[in-house]
Design a protein around this motif. Structure first.
Motif, PDB file in Angstrom:
ATOM      1  N   THR A 208      13.800  14.837  -4.448  1.00 36.07           N
ATOM      2  CA  THR A 208      12.723  14.060  -3.828  1.00 36.07           C
ATOM      3  C   THR A 208      12.805  12.603  -4.260  1.00 36.07           C
ATOM      4  OG1 THR A 208      11.308  16.021  -3.774  1.00 36.07           O
ATOM      5  CG2 THR A 208      10.217  13.877  -3.549  1.00 36.07           C
ATOM      6  N   LEU A 209      13.061  12.382  -5.539  1.00 31.03           N
ATOM      7  CA  LEU A 209      13.213  11.019  -6.044  1.00 31.03           C
ATOM      8  C   LEU A 209      14.371  10.321  -5.340  1.00 31.03           C
ATOM      9  CD1 LEU A 209      12.455   8.749  -8.012  1.00 31.03           C
ATOM     10  CD2 LEU A 209      13.955   9.838  -9.697  1.00 31.03           C
ATOM     11  N   ILE A 210      15.485  11.010  -5.186  1.00 31.49           N
ATOM     12  CA  ILE A 210      16.652  10.423  -4.512  1.00 31.49           C
ATOM     13  C   ILE A 210      16.303  10.069  -3.067  1.00 31.49           C
ATOM     14  CG2 ILE A 210      18.975  10.935  -3.654  1.00 31.49           C
ATOM     15  CD1 ILE A 210      19.364  12.570  -6.301  1.00 31.49           C
ATOM     16  N   LYS A 211      15.601  10.956  -2.376  1.00 33.14           N
ATOM     17  CA  LYS A 211      15.199  10.699  -0.985  1.00 33.14           C
ATOM     18  C   LYS A 211      14.335   9.439  -0.896  1.00 33.14           C
ATOM     19  CE  LYS A 211      12.203  12.520   2.630  1.00 33.14           C
ATOM     20  NZ  LYS A 211      11.253  13.566   2.997  1.00 33.14           N
ATOM     21  N   ILE A 212      13.361   9.334  -1.781  1.00 35.46           N
ATOM     22  CA  ILE A 212      12.461   8.177  -1.773  1.00 35.46           C
ATOM     23  C   ILE A 212      13.229   6.893  -2.095  1.00 35.46           C
ATOM     24  CG2 ILE A 212      10.517   7.110  -2.991  1.00 35.46           C
ATOM     25  CD1 ILE A 212       9.328   9.980  -3.214  1.00 35.46           C
ATOM     26  N   LEU A 213      14.115   6.962  -3.067  1.00 31.82           N
ATOM     27  CA  LEU A 213      14.886   5.776  -3.437  1.00 31.82           C
ATOM     28  C   LEU A 213      15.803   5.331  -2.304  1.00 31.82           C
ATOM     29  CD1 LEU A 213      15.730   6.477  -7.178  1.00 31.82           C
ATOM     30  CD2 LEU A 213      13.899   5.069  -6.214  1.00 31.82           C
ATOM     31  N   LYS A 214      16.368   6.277  -1.559  1.00 27.76           N
ATOM     32  CA  LYS A 214      17.186   5.913  -0.398  1.00 27.76           C
ATOM     33  C   LYS A 214      16.350   5.159   0.623  1.00 27.76           C
ATOM     34  CE  LYS A 214      20.843   9.341  -0.584  1.00 27.76           C
ATOM     35  NZ  LYS A 214      21.502  10.463   0.092  1.00 27.76           N
TER      36      LYS A 214
ATOM     37  N   ASN B  30       0.843  -1.196   0.000  1.00 28.76           N
ATOM     38  CA  ASN B  30       0.000   0.000   0.000  1.00 28.76           C
ATOM     39  C   ASN B  30       0.878   1.246   0.000  1.00 28.76           C
ATOM     40  OD1 ASN B  30      -1.503   2.231   1.236  1.00 28.76           O
ATOM     41  ND2 ASN B  30      -3.140   0.720   1.480  1.00 28.76           N
ATOM     42  N   SER B  31       0.624   2.169  -0.917  1.00 26.46           N
ATOM     43  CA  SER B  31       1.433   3.389  -0.998  1.00 26.46           C
ATOM     44  C   SER B  31       1.242   4.270   0.233  1.00 26.46           C
ATOM     45  CB  SER B  31       1.114   4.174  -2.269  1.00 26.46           C
ATOM     46  OG  SER B  31      -0.216   4.624  -2.272  1.00 26.46           O
ATOM     47  N   ASP B  32       0.046   4.276   0.807  1.00 30.24           N
ATOM     48  CA  ASP B  32      -0.207   5.070   2.014  1.00 30.24           C
ATOM     49  C   ASP B  32       0.669   4.596   3.167  1.00 30.24           C
ATOM     50  OD1 ASP B  32      -2.075   6.624   0.712  1.00 30.24           O
ATOM     51  OD2 ASP B  32      -3.809   5.661   1.631  1.00 30.24           O
ATOM     52  N   ASP B  33       0.802   3.286   3.325  1.00 31.47           N
ATOM     53  CA  ASP B  33       1.631   2.737   4.405  1.00 31.47           C
ATOM     54  C   ASP B  33       3.095   3.136   4.217  1.00 31.47           C
ATOM     55  OD1 ASP B  33      -0.600   1.554   5.551  1.00 31.47           O
ATOM     56  OD2 ASP B  33      -0.189  -0.419   4.672  1.00 31.47           O
ATOM     57  N   PHE B  34       3.584   3.046   2.984  1.00 31.22           N
ATOM     58  CA  PHE B  34       4.964   3.434   2.712  1.00 31.22           C
ATOM     59  C   PHE B  34       5.172   4.903   3.061  1.00 31.22           C
ATOM     60  CE2 PHE B  34       8.080   5.419  -0.100  1.00 31.22           C
ATOM     61  CZ  PHE B  34       9.220   4.728   0.277  1.00 31.22           C
TER      62      PHE B  34
ATOM     63  N   ASN C   5       7.418   6.462   6.309  1.00 31.70           N
ATOM     64  CA  ASN C   5       8.634   7.194   5.957  1.00 31.70           C
ATOM     65  C   ASN C   5       8.454   8.713   6.012  1.00 31.70           C
ATOM     66  OD1 ASN C   5      10.665   5.049   5.180  1.00 31.70           O
ATOM     67  ND2 ASN C   5       8.843   4.404   4.054  1.00 31.70           N
ATOM     68  N   ASN C   6       7.384   9.149   6.659  1.00 33.31           N
ATOM     69  CA  ASN C   6       7.130  10.576   6.870  1.00 33.31           C
ATOM     70  C   ASN C   6       7.106  11.375   5.564  1.00 33.31           C
ATOM     71  OD1 ASN C   6       6.508  12.679   8.611  1.00 33.31           O
ATOM     72  ND2 ASN C   6       8.631  13.311   8.813  1.00 33.31           N
ATOM     73  N   ILE C   7       6.397  10.827   4.594  1.00 36.34           N
ATOM     74  CA  ILE C   7       6.191  11.485   3.298  1.00 36.34           C
ATOM     75  C   ILE C   7       4.694  11.778   3.200  1.00 36.34           C
ATOM     76  CG2 ILE C   7       6.338  11.205   0.791  1.00 36.34           C
ATOM     77  CD1 ILE C   7       8.491   9.072   1.277  1.00 36.34           C
ATOM     78  N   SER C   8       4.351  12.905   2.609  1.00 35.74           N
ATOM     79  CA  SER C   8       2.938  13.227   2.411  1.00 35.74           C
ATOM     80  C   SER C   8       2.269  12.106   1.613  1.00 35.74           C
ATOM     81  CB  SER C   8       2.813  14.552   1.656  1.00 35.74           C
ATOM     82  OG  SER C   8       1.511  14.720   1.151  1.00 35.74           O
ATOM     83  N   ARG C   9       1.271  11.476   2.206  1.00 39.42           N
ATOM     84  CA  ARG C   9       0.596  10.362   1.526  1.00 39.42           C
ATOM     85  C   ARG C   9      -0.054  10.795   0.216  1.00 39.42           C
ATOM     86  NH1 ARG C   9      -2.853   8.074   6.263  1.00 39.42           N
ATOM     87  NH2 ARG C   9      -2.600  10.214   6.933  1.00 39.42           N
ATOM     88  N   PRO C  10      -0.804  11.912   0.203  1.00 40.97           N
ATOM     89  CA  PRO C  10      -1.397  12.318  -1.085  1.00 40.97           C
ATOM     90  C   PRO C  10      -0.339  12.627  -2.149  1.00 40.97           C
ATOM     91  CG  PRO C  10      -2.439  13.494   0.723  1.00 40.97           C
ATOM     92  CD  PRO C  10      -1.265  12.773   1.299  1.00 40.97           C
TER      93      PRO C  10
END
Length: 89
Positions: free
Chosen positions: A67-73, A39-43, A47-52
């Motif tokens: 932002t992409l680099i942060k998410i990939l890390k 589930n994308s909401d759980d991820f 990881n303290n990322i805005s769900r929407p």
């Protein structure tokens, strides 16, 4: 005044950009699932990322490189791994 050719180029560029963003979204979804999040909401929540906003990224919204680099890390995925075979999809 823009020529017809300039307008066609801009339109083609927008379409191409949209296709690439959709591919990035699909890759994010793939690696999120590979990281064990169905589930994308759980991820996003874990990881303290805005769900929407994260949901928009997976749907093909524009994403900044940092932002992409942060998410990939967070997914333990390198940029090289993320973009490997990118044009094959």
């Amino acid at each position: 005044m823009a020529s017809k050719n300039d307008t066609e180029i801009k339109t083609g560029t927008k379409i191409e950009e949209s296709i690439y963003l959709k591919k990035i979204g699909a890759r994010l979804r793939y690696f999120r699932k590979k990281a064990g999040y169905t589930n994308s909401d759980d991820f996003a929540y874990d990881n303290n990322i805005s769900r929407p906003q994260y949901g928009k990224y997976e749907a093909g919204a524009n994403i900044q490189l940092n932002t992409l680099i942060k998410i990939l890390k967070l997914m333990n995925v390198s940029l090289e791994e993320f973009f490997q075979g990118f044009n094959e999809y």
